[in-house]
Design a protein around this motif. Sequence first.
Motif, PDB file in Angstrom:
ATOM      1  N   GLY A 187       7.574   7.935  10.128  1.00 49.37           N
ATOM      2  CA  GLY A 187       7.153   8.626   8.915  1.00 49.37           C
ATOM      3  C   GLY A 187       6.097   9.685   9.141  1.00 49.37           C
ATOM      4  N   GLY A 188       5.768   9.996  10.404  1.00 47.48           N
ATOM      5  CA  GLY A 188       4.833  11.076  10.668  1.00 47.48           C
ATOM      6  C   GLY A 188       3.431  10.785  10.194  1.00 47.48           C
ATOM      7  N   GLY A 189       3.069   9.513  10.018  1.00 50.14           N
ATOM      8  CA  GLY A 189       1.718   9.169   9.639  1.00 50.14           C
ATOM      9  C   GLY A 189       1.509   9.065   8.146  1.00 50.14           C
ATOM     10  N   CYS A 190       2.485   9.430   7.330  1.00 50.13           N
ATOM     11  CA  CYS A 190       2.343   9.307   5.878  1.00 50.13           C
ATOM     12  C   CYS A 190       2.395   7.843   5.473  1.00 50.13           C
ATOM     13  CB  CYS A 190       3.428  10.098   5.164  1.00 50.13           C
ATOM     14  SG  CYS A 190       3.300  11.879   5.422  1.00 50.13           S
ATOM     15  N   ALA A 191       1.605   7.493   4.465  1.00 49.01           N
ATOM     16  CA  ALA A 191       1.504   6.086   4.085  1.00 49.01           C
ATOM     17  C   ALA A 191       1.104   5.954   2.628  1.00 49.01           C
ATOM     18  CB  ALA A 191       0.492   5.368   4.970  1.00 49.01           C
ATOM     19  N   VAL A 192       1.342   4.756   2.095  1.00 41.02           N
ATOM     20  CA  VAL A 192       0.826   4.377   0.783  1.00 41.02           C
ATOM     21  C   VAL A 192      -0.372   3.468   1.021  1.00 41.02           C
ATOM     22  CG1 VAL A 192       1.302   3.189  -1.380  1.00 41.02           C
ATOM     23  CG2 VAL A 192       3.089   4.547  -0.280  1.00 41.02           C
ATOM     24  N   VAL A 193      -1.500   3.817   0.437  1.00 35.22           N
ATOM     25  CA  VAL A 193      -2.721   3.037   0.615  1.00 35.22           C
ATOM     26  C   VAL A 193      -2.852   2.065  -0.556  1.00 35.22           C
ATOM     27  CG1 VAL A 193      -5.206   3.100   0.959  1.00 35.22           C
ATOM     28  CG2 VAL A 193      -3.780   4.996   1.794  1.00 35.22           C
ATOM     29  N   LEU A 194      -2.952   0.767  -0.230  1.00 35.66           N
ATOM     30  CA  LEU A 194      -3.074  -0.263  -1.248  1.00 35.66           C
ATOM     31  C   LEU A 194      -4.521  -0.372  -1.735  1.00 35.66           C
ATOM     32  CD1 LEU A 194      -0.836  -3.028   0.389  1.00 35.66           C
ATOM     33  CD2 LEU A 194      -0.172  -1.091  -1.040  1.00 35.66           C
ATOM     34  N   PRO A 195      -4.745  -1.039  -2.867  1.00 34.60           N
ATOM     35  CA  PRO A 195      -6.115  -1.151  -3.401  1.00 34.60           C
ATOM     36  C   PRO A 195      -7.103  -1.778  -2.432  1.00 34.60           C
ATOM     37  CG  PRO A 195      -4.523  -1.759  -5.076  1.00 34.60           C
ATOM     38  CD  PRO A 195      -3.753  -1.594  -3.811  1.00 34.60           C
ATOM     39  N   ASP A 196      -6.624  -2.662  -1.533  1.00 36.14           N
ATOM     40  CA  ASP A 196      -7.542  -3.307  -0.588  1.00 36.14           C
ATOM     41  C   ASP A 196      -7.722  -2.498   0.702  1.00 36.14           C
ATOM     42  OD1 ASP A 196      -5.138  -3.671   0.693  1.00 36.14           O
ATOM     43  OD2 ASP A 196      -5.155  -5.856   0.613  1.00 36.14           O
ATOM     44  N   GLY A 197      -7.133  -1.288   0.750  1.00 32.40           N
ATOM     45  CA  GLY A 197      -7.312  -0.432   1.903  1.00 32.40           C
ATOM     46  C   GLY A 197      -6.203  -0.506   2.934  1.00 32.40           C
ATOM     47  N   ARG A 198      -5.327  -1.506   2.817  1.00 30.63           N
ATOM     48  CA  ARG A 198      -4.208  -1.595   3.752  1.00 30.63           C
ATOM     49  C   ARG A 198      -3.245  -0.428   3.531  1.00 30.63           C
ATOM     50  NH1 ARG A 198      -1.019  -6.256   2.800  1.00 30.63           N
ATOM     51  NH2 ARG A 198      -1.956  -6.360   0.728  1.00 30.63           N
ATOM     52  N   LYS A 199      -2.579  -0.039   4.618  1.00 32.09           N
ATOM     53  CA  LYS A 199      -1.653   1.093   4.538  1.00 32.09           C
ATOM     54  C   LYS A 199      -0.231   0.641   4.838  1.00 32.09           C
ATOM     55  CE  LYS A 199      -5.092   4.545   5.920  1.00 32.09           C
ATOM     56  NZ  LYS A 199      -5.417   5.643   6.870  1.00 32.09           N
ATOM     57  N   VAL A 200       0.713   1.131   4.051  1.00 29.93           N
ATOM     58  CA  VAL A 200       2.136   0.877   4.280  1.00 29.93           C
ATOM     59  C   VAL A 200       2.757   2.188   4.741  1.00 29.93           C
ATOM     60  CG1 VAL A 200       4.319   0.159   3.252  1.00 29.93           C
ATOM     61  CG2 VAL A 200       2.175  -0.910   2.511  1.00 29.93           C
ATOM     62  N   PRO A 201       3.104   2.300   6.043  1.00 31.15           N
ATOM     63  CA  PRO A 201       3.667   3.558   6.549  1.00 31.15           C
ATOM     64  C   PRO A 201       4.997   3.877   5.877  1.00 31.15           C
ATOM     65  CG  PRO A 201       2.972   2.116   8.342  1.00 31.15           C
ATOM     66  CD  PRO A 201       2.944   1.290   7.092  1.00 31.15           C
ATOM     67  N   PRO A 236       9.857 -10.441  -4.116  1.00 33.47           N
ATOM     68  CA  PRO A 236       9.464 -10.625  -2.712  1.00 33.47           C
ATOM     69  C   PRO A 236      10.165  -9.664  -1.764  1.00 33.47           C
ATOM     70  CG  PRO A 236       9.896 -12.741  -3.744  1.00 33.47           C
ATOM     71  CD  PRO A 236      10.344 -11.694  -4.721  1.00 33.47           C
ATOM     72  N   GLU A 237      11.379  -9.223  -2.125  1.00 30.80           N
ATOM     73  CA  GLU A 237      12.100  -8.334  -1.224  1.00 30.80           C
ATOM     74  C   GLU A 237      11.661  -6.877  -1.322  1.00 30.80           C
ATOM     75  OE1 GLU A 237      15.197  -9.500  -4.467  1.00 30.80           O
ATOM     76  OE2 GLU A 237      13.512 -10.421  -3.427  1.00 30.80           O
ATOM     77  N   CYS A 238      10.746  -6.561  -2.224  1.00 30.84           N
ATOM     78  CA  CYS A 238      10.222  -5.196  -2.282  1.00 30.84           C
ATOM     79  C   CYS A 238       9.372  -4.930  -1.045  1.00 30.84           C
ATOM     80  CB  CYS A 238       9.381  -4.991  -3.542  1.00 30.84           C
ATOM     81  SG  CYS A 238      10.352  -4.919  -5.084  1.00 30.84           S
ATOM     82  N   ASP A 239       9.281  -3.661  -0.649  1.00 29.44           N
ATOM     83  CA  ASP A 239       8.463  -3.304   0.505  1.00 29.44           C
ATOM     84  C   ASP A 239       6.979  -3.432   0.196  1.00 29.44           C
ATOM     85  OD1 ASP A 239      10.608  -2.225   2.424  1.00 29.44           O
ATOM     86  OD2 ASP A 239      11.012  -1.118   0.589  1.00 29.44           O
ATOM     87  N   ILE A 240       6.598  -3.087  -1.023  1.00 26.07           N
ATOM     88  CA  ILE A 240       5.221  -3.278  -1.485  1.00 26.07           C
ATOM     89  C   ILE A 240       5.276  -4.263  -2.652  1.00 26.07           C
ATOM     90  CG2 ILE A 240       3.184  -2.174  -2.489  1.00 26.07           C
ATOM     91  CD1 ILE A 240       3.983   0.392  -1.081  1.00 26.07           C
ATOM     92  N   VAL A 241       4.829  -5.483  -2.401  1.00 23.50           N
ATOM     93  CA  VAL A 241       4.889  -6.543  -3.409  1.00 23.50           C
ATOM     94  C   VAL A 241       3.532  -6.637  -4.096  1.00 23.50           C
ATOM     95  CG1 VAL A 241       5.339  -8.981  -3.848  1.00 23.50           C
ATOM     96  CG2 VAL A 241       6.563  -7.791  -2.007  1.00 23.50           C
ATOM     97  N   LEU A 242       3.520  -6.519  -5.427  1.00 30.70           N
ATOM     98  CA  LEU A 242       2.285  -6.536  -6.196  1.00 30.70           C
ATOM     99  C   LEU A 242       2.271  -7.723  -7.163  1.00 30.70           C
ATOM    100  CD1 LEU A 242       2.035  -2.725  -7.060  1.00 30.70           C
ATOM    101  CD2 LEU A 242       0.891  -3.949  -5.199  1.00 30.70           C
ATOM    102  N   ALA A 243       1.200  -8.502  -7.121  1.00 35.82           N
ATOM    103  CA  ALA A 243       1.034  -9.630  -8.038  1.00 35.82           C
ATOM    104  C   ALA A 243       0.347  -9.120  -9.302  1.00 35.82           C
ATOM    105  CB  ALA A 243       0.217 -10.732  -7.371  1.00 35.82           C
ATOM    106  N   ASP A 244       1.050  -8.313 -10.046  1.00 35.06           N
ATOM    107  CA  ASP A 244       0.532  -7.656 -11.244  1.00 35.06           C
ATOM    108  C   ASP A 244       1.544  -7.892 -12.356  1.00 35.06           C
ATOM    109  OD1 ASP A 244      -0.085  -5.827 -13.307  1.00 35.06           O
ATOM    110  OD2 ASP A 244      -0.840  -4.319 -11.906  1.00 35.06           O
TER     111      ASP A 244
END
Length: 216
Positions: free
Chosen positions: A123-137, A149-157
């Motif tokens: 992905g060339g370094g592009c990412a989604v930054v989560l609220p806790d600072g973790r990055k999903v490339p 659960p099968e989503c790439d970014i799972v949110l307990a919201d």
Amino acid sequence: MGLQQFERRLERVVEGAFARAFRSGLQPVEVGRRLTREMDLRRTLAPRGTLTPNRFVVTLSPEDADRFAPIEDELVAELIAVARDHAEREGYVFIGPVTVELDVDEHLAEGTFDLHGELTRSGGGCAVVLPDGRKVPLGDDPVTIGRLPECDIVLADGNVSRRHAEIRRHGAAWVLADLGSTNGTRLNGFPLTAPSELRQGDSIAVGNTVLRFETA
């Protein structure tokens, strides 16, 4: 999803016209077992946690590849789900999207296969930054956001839909799209009414959760 559930779901897929072809020879659950074993064998300790392969190449004999061809898409999707479930149970971390590729080696005998896993960041370094600072490339495959659960970014919201939104590659850019969510998706505070290209620092709000798009 454990291996038993994986096996039951694939059994339903091969019922009917393809059932006879799967009474003997290589069974899909064997591939699932090898995949989880590959994750365990190749896990690596790192500052961000225990890393495990996220790209898997399954090499089949020509005969088994022909048998698997009618259910290839379903098999790949189920193997990806097995990998994600195993990572969640074991506390493993992926450094990029989970992918599974099926390949063919004419030198392999029927009923035998190879499986190789590797850690790869795409992905060339592009990412989604989560609220806790973790990055999903971000890579070539779409990244789904939601409660399932099968989503790439799972949110307990509770205000996030099961499959809420998706980020997908479009040429050299990444595009954000709402997936018909109940509460909608907001980009930089504005309701997302159509798929929109993302830019550095963009704010993505789903439910009560705010994510950030980050470029290289």
